[in-house]
Write a protein that holds these residues in place. Structure first.
Motif, PDB file in Angstrom:
ATOM      1  N   UNK A  88       3.381  11.748   4.117  1.00  0.00           N
ATOM      2  CA  UNK A  88       2.692  10.376   3.620  1.00  0.00           C
ATOM      3  C   UNK A  88       1.831  10.055   4.713  1.00  0.00           C
ATOM      4  N   UNK A  89       0.909   9.460   4.473  1.00  0.00           N
ATOM      5  CA  UNK A  89      -0.329   8.547   5.350  1.00  0.00           C
ATOM      6  C   UNK A  89       0.398   7.679   5.971  1.00  0.00           C
ATOM      7  N   UNK A  90      -0.587   7.473   7.393  1.00  0.00           N
ATOM      8  CA  UNK A  90      -0.012   6.439   8.344  1.00  0.00           C
ATOM      9  C   UNK A  90      -0.343   4.996   7.762  1.00  0.00           C
ATOM     10  N   UNK A  91       0.489   4.185   7.225  1.00  0.00           N
ATOM     11  CA  UNK A  91      -0.026   2.920   6.732  1.00  0.00           C
ATOM     12  C   UNK A  91       0.847   1.929   7.269  1.00  0.00           C
ATOM     13  N   UNK A  92       0.183   0.886   7.927  1.00  0.00           N
ATOM     14  CA  UNK A  92       1.034  -0.160   8.692  1.00  0.00           C
ATOM     15  C   UNK A  92      -0.149  -1.221   9.200  1.00  0.00           C
ATOM     16  N   UNK A 126       0.865  -1.033   0.036  1.00  0.00           N
ATOM     17  CA  UNK A 126      -0.156  -0.063   0.083  1.00  0.00           C
ATOM     18  C   UNK A 126       0.982   1.285   0.065  1.00  0.00           C
ATOM     19  N   UNK A 127       1.950   1.135   0.913  1.00  0.00           N
ATOM     20  CA  UNK A 127       2.855   2.467   0.806  1.00  0.00           C
ATOM     21  C   UNK A 127       3.162   2.809  -0.607  1.00  0.00           C
ATOM     22  N   UNK A 128       4.040   1.605  -1.120  1.00  0.00           N
ATOM     23  CA  UNK A 128       4.697   1.805  -2.566  1.00  0.00           C
ATOM     24  C   UNK A 128       3.547   2.284  -3.489  1.00  0.00           C
TER      25      UNK A 128
END
Length: 103
Positions: A81-85, A68-70
């Motif tokens: 950048x959004x918080x994605x994890x 998702x980050x990529x």
């Protein structure tokens, strides 16, 4: 910014454009859930409905989070950048930032 609707089917386009309230996407494997979610993040940022740092995307696996980050990075050209994890990585990040407040 890349055309965020170019690779989406009609149902995905509808989900990406839906911005009133929360949304739950339930679909089978390989149906484009990650594509839909990443494009929605880009749509929210592009249309000023949210700043990147106001977005939280939680996944179950590190592999999904990295994917998702990529994908978001390819769609949105922003220094923030959004918080994605994963649930665990997001909670650990919050604790590193504000852990002293809870002792």
């Amino acid at each position: 910014m890349k055309d965020i609707f170019a690779d989406l089917n009609p149902q995905q386009k509808e989900a990406v454009k839906a911005t009133d309230g929360a949304m739950l996407i339930i679909a089978g494997p390989g149906s484009g859930k990650t594509r839909c979610l990443t494009h929605k993040i880009a749509y929210l940022i592009e249309n000023g409905k949210a700043r990147p740092q106001e977005i939280l995307a939680v996944t179950f696996t590190n592999k999904a989070a990295n994917e998702m980050k990529e994908r978001v990075a390819k769609l949105v050209f922003s220094s923030a950048s959004p918080w994605i994890g994963t649930f665990h990585s997001i909670c650990a990040r919050i604790l590193r930032i504000d852990g002293k407040e809870i002792g």
